[in-house]
Enzyme design. Structure first.
Site, mmCIF file in Angstrom:
data_model
loop_
_atom_site.group_PDB
_atom_site.id
_atom_site.type_symbol
_atom_site.label_atom_id
_atom_site.label_comp_id
_atom_site.label_asym_id
_atom_site.label_seq_id
_atom_site.Cartn_x
_atom_site.Cartn_y
_atom_site.Cartn_z
ATOM 1 N N LYS A 126 63.614 12.108 -66.317
ATOM 2 C CA LYS A 126 64.960 12.821 -67.005
ATOM 3 C C LYS A 126 65.148 11.608 -68.496
ATOM 4 O O LYS A 126 65.470 12.952 -69.212
ATOM 5 C CB LYS A 126 66.048 13.200 -65.838
ATOM 6 N N ARG A 156 72.161 18.367 -58.242
ATOM 7 C CA ARG A 156 71.504 17.036 -57.335
ATOM 8 C C ARG A 156 71.714 18.254 -55.855
ATOM 9 O O ARG A 156 71.017 17.417 -54.623
ATOM 10 C CB ARG A 156 71.587 16.133 -56.955
ATOM 11 N N ARG A 206 62.477 -0.975 -64.993
ATOM 12 C CA ARG A 206 63.444 -0.080 -65.298
ATOM 13 C C ARG A 206 64.842 -0.958 -66.197
ATOM 14 O O ARG A 206 64.728 -1.679 -64.922
ATOM 15 C CB ARG A 206 64.547 0.960 -64.571
ATOM 16 N N ARG A 244 69.551 -1.670 -63.165
ATOM 17 C CA ARG A 244 70.426 -1.719 -62.485
ATOM 18 C C ARG A 244 71.110 -1.269 -60.757
ATOM 19 O O ARG A 244 69.288 -1.887 -60.431
ATOM 20 C CB ARG A 244 70.665 0.208 -62.416
ATOM 21 N N ARG A 277 67.030 6.273 -52.542
ATOM 22 C CA ARG A 277 66.702 7.386 -53.547
ATOM 23 C C ARG A 277 66.098 8.293 -53.435
ATOM 24 O O ARG A 277 65.873 9.934 -53.636
ATOM 25 C CB ARG A 277 67.007 7.003 -55.267
HETATM 26 P P1 ADP Z 1 65.348 9.514 -64.802
HETATM 27 O O1 ADP Z 1 66.545 9.121 -65.815
HETATM 28 O O2 ADP Z 1 64.288 10.114 -64.155
HETATM 29 O O3 ADP Z 1 65.632 8.479 -63.456
HETATM 30 P P2 ADP Z 1 64.215 7.228 -66.779
HETATM 31 O O4 ADP Z 1 64.489 8.553 -68.082
HETATM 32 O O5 ADP Z 1 65.480 6.158 -66.623
HETATM 33 O O6 ADP Z 1 63.914 8.287 -65.600
HETATM 34 O O7 ADP Z 1 63.409 6.838 -66.917
HETATM 35 C C1 ADP Z 1 62.536 6.094 -65.647
HETATM 36 C C2 ADP Z 1 61.780 4.220 -66.020
HETATM 37 O O8 ADP Z 1 60.332 4.855 -66.356
HETATM 38 C C3 ADP Z 1 61.812 3.721 -67.645
HETATM 39 O O9 ADP Z 1 62.061 2.085 -67.138
HETATM 40 C C4 ADP Z 1 61.174 4.444 -68.572
HETATM 41 O O10 ADP Z 1 61.529 3.771 -69.410
HETATM 42 C C5 ADP Z 1 59.752 4.523 -67.286
HETATM 43 N N1 ADP Z 1 59.142 5.616 -68.314
HETATM 44 C C6 ADP Z 1 59.948 7.109 -68.829
HETATM 45 N N2 ADP Z 1 58.892 7.857 -69.189
HETATM 46 C C7 ADP Z 1 58.034 7.156 -68.553
HETATM 47 C C8 ADP Z 1 56.421 7.750 -68.553
HETATM 48 N N3 ADP Z 1 55.949 8.796 -69.450
HETATM 49 N N4 ADP Z 1 55.446 6.802 -68.518
HETATM 50 C C9 ADP Z 1 55.879 5.724 -68.231
HETATM 51 N N5 ADP Z 1 57.091 4.907 -68.214
HETATM 52 C C10 ADP Z 1 58.305 6.381 -68.276
HETATM 53 P P1 AMP Z 2 71.462 8.593 -61.697
HETATM 54 O O1 AMP Z 2 71.486 8.100 -63.142
HETATM 55 O O2 AMP Z 2 71.245 10.207 -62.761
HETATM 56 O O3 AMP Z 2 69.836 8.362 -61.715
HETATM 57 O O4 AMP Z 2 72.152 8.737 -61.197
HETATM 58 C C1 AMP Z 2 72.733 7.648 -60.223
HETATM 59 C C2 AMP Z 2 73.588 8.226 -58.720
HETATM 60 O O5 AMP Z 2 74.551 8.583 -59.923
HETATM 61 C C3 AMP Z 2 73.056 8.319 -58.104
HETATM 62 O O6 AMP Z 2 71.927 8.161 -57.190
HETATM 63 C C4 AMP Z 2 74.082 9.047 -57.382
HETATM 64 O O7 AMP Z 2 74.623 7.678 -56.383
HETATM 65 C C5 AMP Z 2 75.166 9.376 -58.204
HETATM 66 N N1 AMP Z 2 74.706 10.595 -59.142
HETATM 67 C C6 AMP Z 2 73.808 10.910 -60.441
HETATM 68 N N2 AMP Z 2 74.336 12.329 -60.884
HETATM 69 C C7 AMP Z 2 74.818 13.242 -59.222
HETATM 70 C C8 AMP Z 2 75.006 13.572 -58.339
HETATM 71 N N3 AMP Z 2 74.430 15.725 -59.597
HETATM 72 N N4 AMP Z 2 75.113 14.360 -57.291
HETATM 73 C C9 AMP Z 2 75.630 13.374 -56.326
HETATM 74 N N5 AMP Z 2 75.146 11.955 -56.985
HETATM 75 C C10 AMP Z 2 75.190 11.894 -58.178
#
Ligand code: ADP
Ligand code: AMP
Length: 215
Positions: free
Chosen positions: A13, A88, A127, A159, A170
């Site tokens: 995302k 969420r 990541r 993270r 998660r």
């Molecule tokens: P989210 O915001 O949904 O938690 P991220 O955008 O941070 O996910 O992506 C999670 C991890 O996967 C990151 O390390 C990112 O660089 C990697 N990633 C994102 N899209 C892809 C993809 N299409 N293929 C492989 N790795 C990806």
């Molecule tokens: P993210 O960066 O989107 O993966 O979010 C990291 C963490 O932030 C999640 O695992 C939750 O603990 C918290 N968080 C982010 N967005 C929300 C939401 N909309 N509702 C509740 N917790 C959230």
């Protein structure tokens, strides 16, 4: 355009949001980034959110609803926005609906990025993040210089919630609390599925194809 990016943790995302936001000049609103910023600044909100986040639990709805209401009232959202990580839960989605209706706005599309669990675990465990919000992957999307952000030269970190125990939690939390939103938005006929197993640029092409219908 008012867009939601839905999908499990690690679906991509944030990665796609950065591209969409640049391409369509939309503010990228990541509740995760907002909460992490509050934690780094030791704000009262950050102090309350921290323990939930490190365990991979959701932060209580009332806190999220307050911050999203405030954020969506800012002037940069008047010509559209891109939500990443909100809503969420069903109560968060209901609250969003109310906030938008009160201000004469509506959602255009919910992009549901679909990726299987095995791939999510690989993506989350590799990541690496920068404080500027850019995310990398040690194998799938490495920075040019190891450990350094291409965008701002910041030092990359892993993270706390990308460690094995929190990742497992998660994914459970996602299935229980967030996945029901797929049916919720399907019923409103605004959900579009995006195959998130492809590579980053192929997914972005698919997203652009969907968004062309809303320009
Ligand atoms: P989210 O915001 O949904 O938690 P991220 O955008 O941070 O996910 O992506 C999670 C991890 O996967 C990151 O390390 C990112 O660089 C990697 N990633 C994102 N899209 C892809 C993809 N299409 N293929 C492989 N790795 C990806
Ligand atoms: P993210 O960066 O989107 O993966 O979010 C990291 C963490 O932030 C999640 O695992 C939750 O603990 C918290 N968080 C982010 N967005 C929300 C939401 N909309 N509702 C509740 N917790 C959230």
């Amino acid at each position: 355009m008012n867009i939601i990016l839905l999908g499990p943790p690690g679906a991509g995302k944030g990665t796609q949001a950065k591209k969409i936001s640049e391409n369509y000049s939309l503010p990228h609103i990541s509740t995760g980034d907002m909460l992490r910023e509050n934690i780094s600044n030791n704000t009262p909100l950050g102090l309350r959110a921290k323990s939930y986040m490190s365990r991979g639990e959701l932060v209580p709805d009332e806190l999220l609803i307050t911050i999203i209401k405030d954020r969506l009232s800012r002037s940069d959202c008047s010509r559209g926005f891109l939500l990443d990580g909100y809503p969420r839960t069903i109560p968060q989605a209901d609250a969003l609906q109310m906030i938008l209706t009160e201000s004469g706005r509506k959602l255009d599309v919910v992009l549901n990025i679909d990726v299987d669990d095995e791939e999510l675990i690989k993506r989350l465990s590799g990541r690496r993040m920068c404080a500027c919000g850019t995310s990398y992957h040690v194998i799938f999307n490495p920075p040019e210089k190891e450990g350094i952000c291409d965008t701002c030269n910041g030092k990359l970190y892993q993270r706390e919630d990308d460690k094995a125990d929190a990742i497992r939690n998660r994914l459970v939390v996602y299935k229980k609390q967030t996945q029901p939103l797929i049916t919720y938005y399907m019923k409103k006929n605004i959900l579009r599925r995006i195959d998130g197993s492809k590579d980053i640029s192929a997914i972005f092409e698919d997203i652009k194809t969907v968004l062309e219908n809303y320009d």
